[in-house]
Write an enzyme that holds these catalytic residues in place. Sequence first.
Site, short mmCIF file in Angstrom:
data_model
loop_
_atom_site.label_atom_id
_atom_site.label_comp_id
_atom_site.label_asym_id
_atom_site.label_seq_id
_atom_site.Cartn_x
_atom_site.Cartn_y
_atom_site.Cartn_z
N THR A 175 0.83 -1.20 0.00
CA THR A 175 0.00 0.00 0.00
C THR A 175 0.86 1.26 0.00
O THR A 175 2.02 1.23 0.45
CB THR A 175 -0.91 0.01 1.25
OG1 THR A 175 -1.57 1.27 1.35
CG2 THR A 175 -0.10 -0.20 2.52
N ASP A 176 0.29 2.36 -0.46
CA ASP A 176 1.00 3.64 -0.38
C ASP A 176 1.10 4.16 1.04
O ASP A 176 1.91 5.06 1.33
CB ASP A 176 0.34 4.68 -1.28
CG ASP A 176 -1.14 4.91 -1.00
OD1 ASP A 176 -1.68 4.27 -0.07
OD2 ASP A 176 -1.76 5.70 -1.73
N GLU A 177 0.31 3.61 1.96
CA GLU A 177 0.32 4.11 3.34
C GLU A 177 1.64 3.85 4.06
O GLU A 177 1.92 4.48 5.09
CB GLU A 177 -0.85 3.54 4.13
CG GLU A 177 -2.20 3.98 3.57
CD GLU A 177 -3.34 3.78 4.54
OE1 GLU A 177 -3.14 3.97 5.76
OE2 GLU A 177 -4.43 3.43 4.07
N TYR A 186 -1.87 -0.31 11.02
CA TYR A 186 -2.04 -0.98 9.72
C TYR A 186 -0.84 -0.71 8.82
O TYR A 186 -0.21 -1.64 8.29
CB TYR A 186 -3.32 -0.50 9.03
CG TYR A 186 -3.33 -0.75 7.54
CD1 TYR A 186 -3.23 -2.05 7.04
CD2 TYR A 186 -3.41 0.29 6.63
CE1 TYR A 186 -3.22 -2.30 5.68
CE2 TYR A 186 -3.40 0.06 5.27
CZ TYR A 186 -3.31 -1.23 4.79
OH TYR A 186 -3.29 -1.46 3.44
N LYS A 209 2.08 -3.37 7.36
CA LYS A 209 2.36 -3.58 5.93
C LYS A 209 3.82 -3.24 5.61
O LYS A 209 4.46 -3.93 4.81
CB LYS A 209 1.42 -2.73 5.08
CG LYS A 209 -0.02 -3.21 5.08
CD LYS A 209 -0.18 -4.62 4.51
CE LYS A 209 0.05 -4.66 3.02
NZ LYS A 209 -0.18 -6.04 2.47
#
Length: 375
Positions: free
Chosen positions: A142-144, A168, A172
């Site tokens: 993810t970009d997060e 989260y 990741k």
Amino acid sequence: MTEPLSIADMRLLVTGGAGFIGANFCHYWKQRYPQSTLVVLDALTYAGNRASLKSLEGQEGFLFVAGDINDYALVERLLAEHRLNTIVHFAAESHVDRSIHDPDAFLRTNILGTHTLLQAARKQWLDGPEGRIPHRFHHISTDEVYGTLRPQDPAFREDTPYAPNSPYAASKAASDHLVRAYQHTYGLATTTSNCSNNYGPYHFPEKLIPLVILNILHGRPLPIYGDGQQIRDWLFVEDHCQGIARILEKGREGESYNIGGHNEWANLDIVRLICRLLDQAFAEDAELRQRYPQMPACHGQAAESLISYVKDRPGHDRRYAIDAHKISAELGYQPQHRFEEGIRKTIDWYLQRSDWWQPLLGEQYAAWLEKQYVG
């Protein structure tokens, strides 16, 4: 380096294949490669829905297995029994609000689960009786993991330092590092993709776009976090699947690729767009007014009347944006859907597929849904 696999020779284990992006990928892949072997492994937790794969079950080469990616013996057996040589790893806990309230589940699935898959892949593909065999482990991230951006900051690139801001995102980021470590330490043939926010069919209705659609249809409030100006880059899920397929076909071993939509929108603007499109749909179709009598349009009101503002959540990142030049330049990837086109397709799908989402709206879930915030 491992001898590269051709698409025709890939035999896939898709983890989390009953989830939103995983299910869309399974449909995408089997439509284009109907003779391929594709085994789905999914624990069917709250966001996994086997109904999303209903049209694939019974097709040649497709198998669904209910199970946990932390079950090493099961993963090893599936890889060996079906001679699988490619893992496309979607399985993850992914809702930021849930990670704030129950981070343990995110560590178990996103970190320990990923490590279980890597261990099984290493044993089967590097240390098995045939020795090293052609293989690929593709990890969906993810970009997060990159953190947050200020309004004028350049978009995230593959070499942007990681700075996760939620449990989260941290889980990741850890899984990304494990995949990289198995590439560099053991020589496992891996690739990773970091995507922007996805939207489209089969999206579990706790996330922004499906939540807004279903709340409007049922006349429920649309509580907006803060001022609603959090900006995200949005990617139609089919375009994401296309990007993953390009990486599997042409991606360089050991590389990471950002997959984005070149499409930044503020959360509040998305909510207003969906409100406008649903108002328009109800004005043009009397049958919709009969099916959804709680919709504001049925009472002479605009859908925007449901919008309200609530206190922002802890650690809410202000902006994400993906620089997808690398996958475009190296692999020829370009998203095919403009945002308003993709949103119209998504709204139409939810209007037509109440058979898919209606079972999710039981009494207990409906009560929970009303407490969810948008954005």
